[in-house]
Design a protein around this motif. Structure first.
Motif, short mmCIF file in Angstrom:
data_model
loop_
_atom_site.label_atom_id
_atom_site.label_comp_id
_atom_site.label_asym_id
_atom_site.label_seq_id
_atom_site.Cartn_x
_atom_site.Cartn_y
_atom_site.Cartn_z
N ASP A 121 17.05 39.58 61.17
CA ASP A 121 18.47 39.80 61.42
C ASP A 121 18.76 41.12 62.13
OD1 ASP A 121 19.08 37.38 60.21
OD2 ASP A 121 19.23 38.29 58.22
N GLY A 122 17.73 41.78 62.60
CA GLY A 122 17.93 43.03 63.32
C GLY A 122 17.82 44.25 62.43
N VAL A 123 17.76 45.40 63.06
CA VAL A 123 17.56 46.65 62.35
C VAL A 123 18.02 47.78 63.25
CG1 VAL A 123 15.21 47.01 63.21
CG2 VAL A 123 15.85 47.93 60.97
N LYS A 124 18.27 48.94 62.68
CA LYS A 124 18.65 50.11 63.45
C LYS A 124 17.59 51.20 63.29
CE LYS A 124 23.64 49.31 63.02
NZ LYS A 124 24.93 49.88 62.55
N GLY A 125 17.61 52.14 64.22
CA GLY A 125 16.75 53.31 64.08
C GLY A 125 15.53 53.27 64.99
N GLU A 126 14.80 54.38 64.99
CA GLU A 126 13.57 54.49 65.76
C GLU A 126 12.42 53.97 64.92
OE1 GLU A 126 13.58 58.60 66.73
OE2 GLU A 126 14.96 58.35 68.40
N ILE A 127 11.53 53.19 65.53
CA ILE A 127 10.58 52.36 64.77
C ILE A 127 9.15 52.61 65.20
CG2 ILE A 127 9.89 49.96 64.37
CD1 ILE A 127 12.94 49.32 64.86
N VAL A 128 8.25 52.62 64.20
CA VAL A 128 6.81 52.65 64.44
C VAL A 128 6.19 51.48 63.67
CG1 VAL A 128 4.67 53.97 64.34
CG2 VAL A 128 6.86 55.17 64.58
N ILE A 129 5.42 50.66 64.37
CA ILE A 129 4.65 49.58 63.75
C ILE A 129 3.21 50.06 63.59
CG2 ILE A 129 3.79 47.21 63.96
CD1 ILE A 129 6.16 46.67 65.85
N ALA A 130 2.66 49.91 62.41
CA ALA A 130 1.24 50.17 62.17
C ALA A 130 0.58 48.81 61.91
CB ALA A 130 1.03 51.10 60.99
N LEU A 131 -0.38 48.45 62.73
CA LEU A 131 -1.04 47.14 62.64
C LEU A 131 -2.46 47.30 62.15
CD1 LEU A 131 -1.08 44.05 63.30
CD2 LEU A 131 -1.95 44.71 65.57
N GLN A 132 -2.81 46.55 61.11
CA GLN A 132 -4.17 46.56 60.58
C GLN A 132 -5.16 46.10 61.65
OE1 GLN A 132 -5.06 43.49 57.66
NE2 GLN A 132 -6.14 44.98 56.40
N GLY A 133 -6.35 46.68 61.65
CA GLY A 133 -7.37 46.29 62.61
C GLY A 133 -7.88 44.88 62.36
N ALA A 134 -8.43 44.29 63.41
CA ALA A 134 -8.99 42.94 63.29
C ALA A 134 -10.20 42.95 62.37
CB ALA A 134 -9.39 42.43 64.68
#
Length: 286
Positions: A211-224
């Protein structure tokens, strides 16, 4: 390209990603002592300088106006550069200004200070021993798809900057490429009042932020996950067969395969199979 005789000195000065209390004493000292402060957005940086009680000339140098940099350095050879938030030189034109200063024989310094992806990595709970900073992904097309595929296959944690209106789509694309079990985290509004870190699988995160979000964002993705290698891969089966044909024992073949990096049990099974295959009766061709 040459400038006047004034020595060029450029400082890249980190500024808070949220809480203004994160500014360092050294950053304040440099901002006060510089001839001028160059920045991406004079209004935003002007508010910071006003908060700090610093009055210096402000010059806009962003991705569209960096061509003005030689003239700015001629007028203000002792120049501090700040981005909108965080450490300059990462996903902003600060690196270009630093390179120009060095090309002109000047001196450049980068002050340590606030950045978004390091606290986001630690907050994620994922492996921080090795990681890749991806920054912002391409917005669309083939280049975006290829970058996402590369990110999905990396064995180390990957840090991605994302905008609020593209977050949901990016999480869905990553879930498609990485599978439903891959874990990640979304950190937003670091050091601000509504700071939040949400952890989970990629599908659960995509649902959470649908539904959306506000703010500055960082995604951390687990390694394969590491690929489980068949013991017969990498030529081990051929080596075992050749040794068996030459009269090698199971023990001899096992020890050699272990020396090639196979686990003891895998090496034993492959050695035993090779010796048994060689000893099996063969037709006489009639």
């Amino acid at each position: 390209m040459t400038l006047d005789a004034s020595p060029i000195h450029v400082w890249l000065v980190p500024t808070p990603v949220g809480n203004l209390g994160d500014i360092t004493l050294r950053a304040i000292e440099v901002l006060r002592g510089a001839d001028a402060v160059a920045c991406e957005d004079t209004r935003r940086s002007g508010q910071l300088l006003t908060h700090l009680g610093i009055s210096r000339p402000l010059v806009r140098l962003d991705a569209h106006t960096m061509k003005r940099a030689p003239g700015v350095l001629e007028q203000y050879p002792r120049l501090a550069y700040v981005s909108d938030a965080g450490t300059p030189g990462i996903s902003d034109p600060g690196a270009e200004l630093l390179a120009l200063a060095l090309e002109l024989g000047g001196k450049a310094e980068v002050l340590p200070g606030p950045t978004a992806f390091v606290p986001a990595l630690v907050l994620s709970g994922l492996d921080g021993g090795r990681f890749t900073f991806e920054g912002f992904l391409p917005r669309g097309g083939r280049e975006r798809r290829e970058r996402l595929q590369a990110v999905a296959g990396r064995p180390e944690t990957t840090l991605i900057y994302e905008s609020p209106h593209r977050l949901h789509a990016t999480l869905e694309e990553l879930a498609e490429l990485c599978g439903p079990e891959r874990r990640a985290s979304v950190t937003r509004e670091l050091s601000k009042r509504f700071e939040e870190t949400v952890r989970g699988t990629l599908p659960s995160l995509a649902a959470r932020f649908a539904d959306g979000v506000k703010g500055e964002i960082v995604i951390a993705l687990q390694g394969a996950p590491a690929q489980v290698q068949d013991p017969a891969d990498a030529g081990h089966a051929e080596v075992a067969a050749a040794l068996a044909a030459g009269g090698g024992s199971v023990r001899d073949i096992r020890e050699l395969l272990q020396g090639r990096g196979l686990r003891k049990n895998d090496a034993y099974e492959l050695a035993l199979r090779a010796v048994q295959d060689h000893a099996a009766p063969h037709g006489d061709g009639a």
